[in-house]
Design an enzyme around this catalytic site. Structure first.
Site, short mmCIF file in Angstrom:
data_model
loop_
_atom_site.label_atom_id
_atom_site.label_comp_id
_atom_site.label_asym_id
_atom_site.label_seq_id
_atom_site.Cartn_x
_atom_site.Cartn_y
_atom_site.Cartn_z
N LYS A 1 0.81 -1.22 0.00
CA LYS A 1 0.00 0.00 0.00
C LYS A 1 0.86 1.28 0.00
O LYS A 1 2.06 1.23 0.27
CB LYS A 1 -0.93 -0.03 1.22
CG LYS A 1 -1.98 -1.16 1.16
CD LYS A 1 -2.94 -1.09 2.35
CE LYS A 1 -4.02 -2.16 2.26
NZ LYS A 1 -4.98 -2.08 3.39
N THR B 1 -5.30 -6.84 10.90
CA THR B 1 -5.62 -5.58 10.23
C THR B 1 -5.14 -4.38 11.04
O THR B 1 -4.54 -3.44 10.50
CB THR B 1 -7.15 -5.46 10.03
OG1 THR B 1 -7.61 -6.66 9.41
CG2 THR B 1 -7.52 -4.27 9.17
N ASN C 1 -2.06 0.39 6.72
CA ASN C 1 -1.50 -0.84 7.29
C ASN C 1 -0.65 -1.65 6.31
O ASN C 1 -0.53 -2.85 6.43
CB ASN C 1 -2.62 -1.69 7.93
CG ASN C 1 -3.67 -2.10 6.93
OD1 ASN C 1 -3.56 -1.80 5.74
ND2 ASN C 1 -4.70 -2.81 7.39
N ARG D 1 -1.75 -14.12 4.62
CA ARG D 1 -2.46 -13.36 5.68
C ARG D 1 -1.75 -13.54 7.03
O ARG D 1 -1.77 -12.63 7.86
CB ARG D 1 -3.93 -13.78 5.73
CG ARG D 1 -4.69 -13.28 4.49
CD ARG D 1 -6.16 -13.56 4.54
NE ARG D 1 -6.86 -12.77 5.54
CZ ARG D 1 -7.30 -11.53 5.34
NH1 ARG D 1 -7.08 -10.92 4.19
NH2 ARG D 1 -7.95 -10.90 6.29
P1 ATP Z 1 -7.06 -6.16 3.42
O1 ATP Z 1 -8.42 -6.43 2.82
O2 ATP Z 1 -6.49 -4.79 3.04
O3 ATP Z 1 -6.08 -7.26 3.20
P2 ATP Z 1 -8.09 -6.92 5.95
O4 ATP Z 1 -8.76 -8.04 5.23
O5 ATP Z 1 -7.20 -7.24 7.10
O6 ATP Z 1 -7.21 -6.06 5.00
P3 ATP Z 1 -10.62 -5.53 5.85
O7 ATP Z 1 -11.57 -5.66 6.98
O8 ATP Z 1 -10.86 -6.28 4.58
O9 ATP Z 1 -9.16 -5.87 6.42
O10 ATP Z 1 -10.48 -3.99 5.55
C1 ATP Z 1 -9.86 -3.56 4.34
C2 ATP Z 1 -8.93 -2.40 4.63
O11 ATP Z 1 -9.72 -1.29 5.06
C3 ATP Z 1 -7.96 -2.63 5.78
O12 ATP Z 1 -6.77 -3.28 5.39
C4 ATP Z 1 -7.68 -1.21 6.22
O13 ATP Z 1 -6.71 -0.58 5.38
C5 ATP Z 1 -9.01 -0.53 6.03
N1 ATP Z 1 -9.78 -0.52 7.27
C6 ATP Z 1 -10.44 -1.55 7.83
N2 ATP Z 1 -11.06 -1.20 8.97
C7 ATP Z 1 -10.76 0.12 9.15
C8 ATP Z 1 -11.10 1.10 10.12
N3 ATP Z 1 -11.85 0.77 11.18
N4 ATP Z 1 -10.62 2.35 9.96
C9 ATP Z 1 -9.87 2.68 8.90
N5 ATP Z 1 -9.52 1.82 7.92
C10 ATP Z 1 -9.95 0.56 8.04
MG MG Z 2 -9.94 -7.77 3.41
#
Ligand code: ATP
Ligand code: MG
Length: 137
Positions: free
Chosen positions: A9, A91, A112, A85
């Protein structure tokens, strides 16, 4: 053998962490079989994260992902989706395990450092979103 889509990212590309993050994947036994640096438009980032369109953080997430270039990669290996993962960590970096990418490099829940596909069907879709058949060997 499985494939998954990874995104390094903007918070990470900006800090010159592409190589360090790629090394973590390789150390975990994941092979980088495709890789390119692109700058997503807000429309493209919005489409990629469409599943989150009703979440409160969607606007912020799309703006962030289109703010600067990202590096998109296809990772291959045994259980590549789960393994990736695991290497990424939780996350929220505050909850990420020691040694994971997010523990080491992530700045916040939003910034992140990495994305990884979460299941076989989404991996297939996300790989096709960024790479053509010709780019995948
Ligand atoms: P990714 O899909 O990026 O691999 P993830 O599966 O761990 O991450 P998701 O729940 O799919 O997390 O959320 C997608 C992305 O949205 C996260 O990686 C993060 O960058 C952002 N995100 C998620 N929750 C929050 C939040 N509460 N506040 C701000 N950004 C968030
Ligand atoms: Mg995701």
């Amino acid at each position: 053998i499985e494939r998954t889509l990874s995104i390094i990212k903007p918070d990470a590309t900006r800090r010159n962490l592409t190589g360090k993050i790629a090394a973590k994947f390789e150390e975990a036994g994941l092979r980088i079989v495709a890789s390119k640096r692109i700058h997503l438009s807000p429309a493209q980032a919005g489409k990629f994260y469409e599943v989150h369109k009703d979440r409160p953080f969607y606007g912020e997430l799309v703006e962030f992902m289109a703010s600067e270039p990202v590096v998109v990669q296809v990772l291959e290996g045994e259980n590549a989706i789960a393994k990736n993962r695991e290497v990424m960590g939780a996350t929220n970096p505050a909850n990420a395990d020691e040694g994971t990418i997010r523990k080491e490099f992530a700045l916040s829940m939003g910034e992140n450092s990495v994305h990884g596909s979460d299941a076989a069907d989404t991996a297939k879709e996300e790989i096709a979103f960024f790479f053509s058949g010709l780019e995948l060997v």
